[in-house]
Design a protein around this motif. Structure first.
Motif, PDB file in Angstrom:
ATOM      1  N   SER A 151      -1.387  -9.974  -8.451  1.00 35.07           N
ATOM      2  CA  SER A 151      -1.197  -9.402  -9.944  1.00 35.07           C
ATOM      3  C   SER A 151      -0.088  -8.133  -9.881  1.00 35.07           C
ATOM      4  O   SER A 151       0.531  -8.028 -10.695  1.00 35.07           O
ATOM      5  N   LEU A 152      -0.146  -7.313  -8.725  1.00 36.56           N
ATOM      6  CA  LEU A 152       0.721  -6.358  -8.541  1.00 36.56           C
ATOM      7  C   LEU A 152       2.139  -6.709  -8.436  1.00 36.56           C
ATOM      8  O   LEU A 152       3.091  -6.075  -9.375  1.00 36.56           O
TER       9      LEU A 152
ATOM     10  N   GLU B  74       7.409  -7.580 -10.907  1.00 36.92           N
ATOM     11  CA  GLU B  74       8.504  -8.647 -11.552  1.00 36.92           C
ATOM     12  C   GLU B  74       9.086  -8.214 -12.928  1.00 36.92           C
ATOM     13  O   GLU B  74      10.093  -8.373 -13.407  1.00 36.92           O
ATOM     14  N   SER B  75       7.867  -8.024 -13.665  1.00 31.94           N
ATOM     15  CA  SER B  75       8.062  -7.779 -15.160  1.00 31.94           C
ATOM     16  C   SER B  75       8.795  -6.412 -15.488  1.00 31.94           C
ATOM     17  O   SER B  75       9.541  -6.453 -16.135  1.00 31.94           O
ATOM     18  N   GLU B  76       8.280  -5.403 -14.727  1.00 30.88           N
ATOM     19  CA  GLU B  76       8.900  -3.938 -15.148  1.00 30.88           C
ATOM     20  C   GLU B  76      10.086  -3.559 -14.280  1.00 30.88           C
ATOM     21  O   GLU B  76      10.909  -2.659 -14.674  1.00 30.88           O
TER      22      GLU B  76
ATOM     23  N   ALA C 150      13.964 -13.669   0.663  1.00 25.85           N
ATOM     24  CA  ALA C 150      13.436 -12.757   1.629  1.00 25.85           C
ATOM     25  C   ALA C 150      13.540 -11.273   1.468  1.00 25.85           C
ATOM     26  O   ALA C 150      12.756 -10.740   1.636  1.00 25.85           O
ATOM     27  N   GLU C 151      14.770 -10.823   0.698  1.00 21.59           N
ATOM     28  CA  GLU C 151      15.007  -9.682   0.496  1.00 21.59           C
ATOM     29  C   GLU C 151      14.008  -9.009  -0.556  1.00 21.59           C
ATOM     30  O   GLU C 151      13.875  -7.690  -0.531  1.00 21.59           O
ATOM     31  N   ALA C 152      13.149 -10.029  -1.315  1.00 19.25           N
ATOM     32  CA  ALA C 152      12.207  -9.456  -2.103  1.00 19.25           C
ATOM     33  C   ALA C 152      11.270  -8.668  -1.478  1.00 19.25           C
ATOM     34  O   ALA C 152      10.481  -7.717  -1.847  1.00 19.25           O
ATOM     35  N   VAL C 153      10.857  -8.854  -0.085  1.00 23.13           N
ATOM     36  CA  VAL C 153       9.789  -7.963   0.612  1.00 23.13           C
ATOM     37  C   VAL C 153      10.242  -6.509   0.574  1.00 23.13           C
ATOM     38  O   VAL C 153       9.384  -5.842   0.169  1.00 23.13           O
ATOM     39  N   GLU C 154      11.416  -6.178   1.313  1.00 28.58           N
ATOM     40  CA  GLU C 154      11.770  -4.910   1.257  1.00 28.58           C
ATOM     41  C   GLU C 154      11.945  -4.228  -0.030  1.00 28.58           C
ATOM     42  O   GLU C 154      11.503  -3.097  -0.412  1.00 28.58           O
ATOM     43  N   ALA C 155      12.463  -4.924  -1.052  1.00 26.61           N
ATOM     44  CA  ALA C 155      12.542  -4.458  -2.463  1.00 26.61           C
ATOM     45  C   ALA C 155      11.369  -4.239  -3.069  1.00 26.61           C
ATOM     46  O   ALA C 155      11.056  -2.986  -3.590  1.00 26.61           O
ATOM     47  N   LEU C 156      10.165  -5.142  -2.947  1.00 25.64           N
ATOM     48  CA  LEU C 156       9.013  -4.651  -3.519  1.00 25.64           C
ATOM     49  C   LEU C 156       8.363  -3.635  -3.032  1.00 25.64           C
ATOM     50  O   LEU C 156       7.713  -2.827  -3.603  1.00 25.64           O
ATOM     51  N   ILE C 157       8.538  -3.382  -1.444  1.00 28.21           N
ATOM     52  CA  ILE C 157       8.094  -2.148  -0.842  1.00 28.21           C
ATOM     53  C   ILE C 157       8.331  -0.854  -1.497  1.00 28.21           C
ATOM     54  O   ILE C 157       7.639   0.046  -1.921  1.00 28.21           O
TER      55      ILE C 157
ATOM     56  N   HIS D  40       7.080   3.272  -7.784  1.00 33.93           N
ATOM     57  CA  HIS D  40       6.098   3.352  -8.908  1.00 33.93           C
ATOM     58  C   HIS D  40       4.770   4.393  -8.333  1.00 33.93           C
ATOM     59  O   HIS D  40       4.149   4.974  -9.397  1.00 33.93           O
ATOM     60  N   THR D  41       4.304   4.492  -7.190  1.00 33.06           N
ATOM     61  CA  THR D  41       3.343   5.373  -7.016  1.00 33.06           C
ATOM     62  C   THR D  41       3.521   6.701  -6.625  1.00 33.06           C
ATOM     63  O   THR D  41       2.846   7.505  -6.394  1.00 33.06           O
ATOM     64  N   GLY D  42       4.961   7.122  -6.936  1.00 34.61           N
ATOM     65  CA  GLY D  42       5.498   8.554  -6.561  1.00 34.61           C
ATOM     66  C   GLY D  42       5.673   8.921  -5.184  1.00 34.61           C
ATOM     67  O   GLY D  42       5.878   9.986  -4.990  1.00 34.61           O
TER      68      GLY D  42
END
Length: 340
Positions: free
Chosen positions: A19-20, A25-27, A46-53, A59-61
């Motif tokens: 869900s996160l 993905e949306s924001e 596969a590059e999405a892993v590093e980008a999401l981290i 997002h969490t500051g």
């Protein structure tokens, strides 16, 4: 080839809840590499892993300068509309087999059947769609739910054959379709839009949303006249993208050259506009035999004259492109134009 990840694999490698990930993905869509269309699924690069981290840290500051290191370059598909002034010139067959040719040349291809009243791409491809654009219009389905896997892995978005409601679709419904198509522009390399024949509003909307237009002509004089009428209408409305012609069902190279020249000469003489002939397809009984077996002719008889002609056209279209990546959204551009 870069590895592709399902949502479950992405959850495992990022330690983020699904869900996160969907929320990010949306924001933060502009900071994520585009998904890849594989069969009938949208998978993550596969590059999405590093980008999401990094997005999670932002997002969490946890970090504040992360944006400098996040991917910014958006990659969009090249959108080619295949159209004609009149029906019966073989437009849909050419659109489908061009997509197959592009796929074999290493370009991930998708066919959008935008003939909203007499859609037939799925019939020519020998597949049965679970959902069509009719379902997309009438339900809460996402456009990704309507994509199905076609021959050799090409994507197909079926239009829904013989549905009067789609043929008479409102401008709001067409805007919804065009807006939703932004999503799949980041999932594939080339989108072939198979339009209806003629000059109706539903045709013009899809043509103006394309990066470039290919007119399918036949030696029939009415085909040439109707195609020129469509070209003139688009010219008067200010279409600026590249435009080409294909001469189909020609009996000889001489006839094909003559038809293509007549079309380009009319455009230049009366409108001062350029339209180049990108290729020809000679009349071939293979086409009828392939249709009877609901198999694209490039698969049914890859060594046939019609298949070789189509491959040559696909190669010529790839050569015409300056870059392998189109860095803008064709559908978003047109949607913004409609909303002005």
């Amino acid at each position: 080839m870069k590895s592709l990840l399902s949502i479950e694999q992405l959850v495992s490698q990022t330690s983020l809840e699904e869900s996160l990930i969907r929320f990010y993905e949306s924001e933060y869509a502009d900071k994520l590499p585009g998904k890849i269309l594989h069969g009938n699924s949208l998978l993550f690069n596969a590059e999405a892993v590093e980008a999401l981290i990094k997005i999670h840290a932002l997002h969490t500051g946890q970090i504040s300068e992360v944006e400098q290191s996040l991917p910014r370059k958006l990659q969009y598909a090249r959108v080619i509309a295949v159209t004609s002034g009149k029906g019966g010139v073989g437009k849909s067959n050419i659109a489908l087999n061009l997509a197959l040719s592009f796929q074999r040349m290493g370009k991930m291809a998708l066919v959008l059947d935008a003939d909203l009243g007499m859609a037939n791409i799925h019939l020519l491809a020998g597949v049965q769609p679970r959902y069509t654009l009719r379902d997309f219009i009438n339900t809460d389905l996402q456009i990704s739910d309507v994509i199905m896997s076609g021959p050799e892995g090409i994507g197909i978005v079926a239009g829904g054959s013989g549905i009067i409601q789609l043929a008479d679709s409102s401008s709001a419904q067409r805007r919804k379709m065009i807006g939703a198509l932004e999503e799949i522009e980041r999932c594939t390399d080339i989108i072939i839009v198979d339009t209806a024949a003629g000059m109706g509003a539903e045709v013009r909307d899809f043509l103006f949303a394309a990066d470039e237009i290919v007119y399918v002509l036949s030696p029939d004089i009415t085909s040439l006249a109707d195609a020129y009428g469509l070209f003139k209408a688009l010219h008067s409305k200010g279409f600026k993208g590249p435009q080409y012609s294909i001469v189909n069902m020609a009996s000889s190279l001489k006839e094909a050259a003559l038809v293509g020249k007549r079309f380009s000469d009319c455009a230049m003489q009366f409108l001062g506009a350029s339209v180049g002939n990108i290729g020809y397809i000679l009349r071939d009984s293979t086409v009828g035999a392939a249709i009877a077996r609901r198999t694209p002719y490039c698969l049914f008889a890859p060594a046939s004259r019609v298949a070789k002609n189509t491959v040559n056209i696909a190669a010529a279209l790839l050569k015409e492109q300056d870059s392998s990546v189109v860095l803008h959204s064709a559908f978003k551009r047109y949607k913004n134009l409609l909303e002005k």
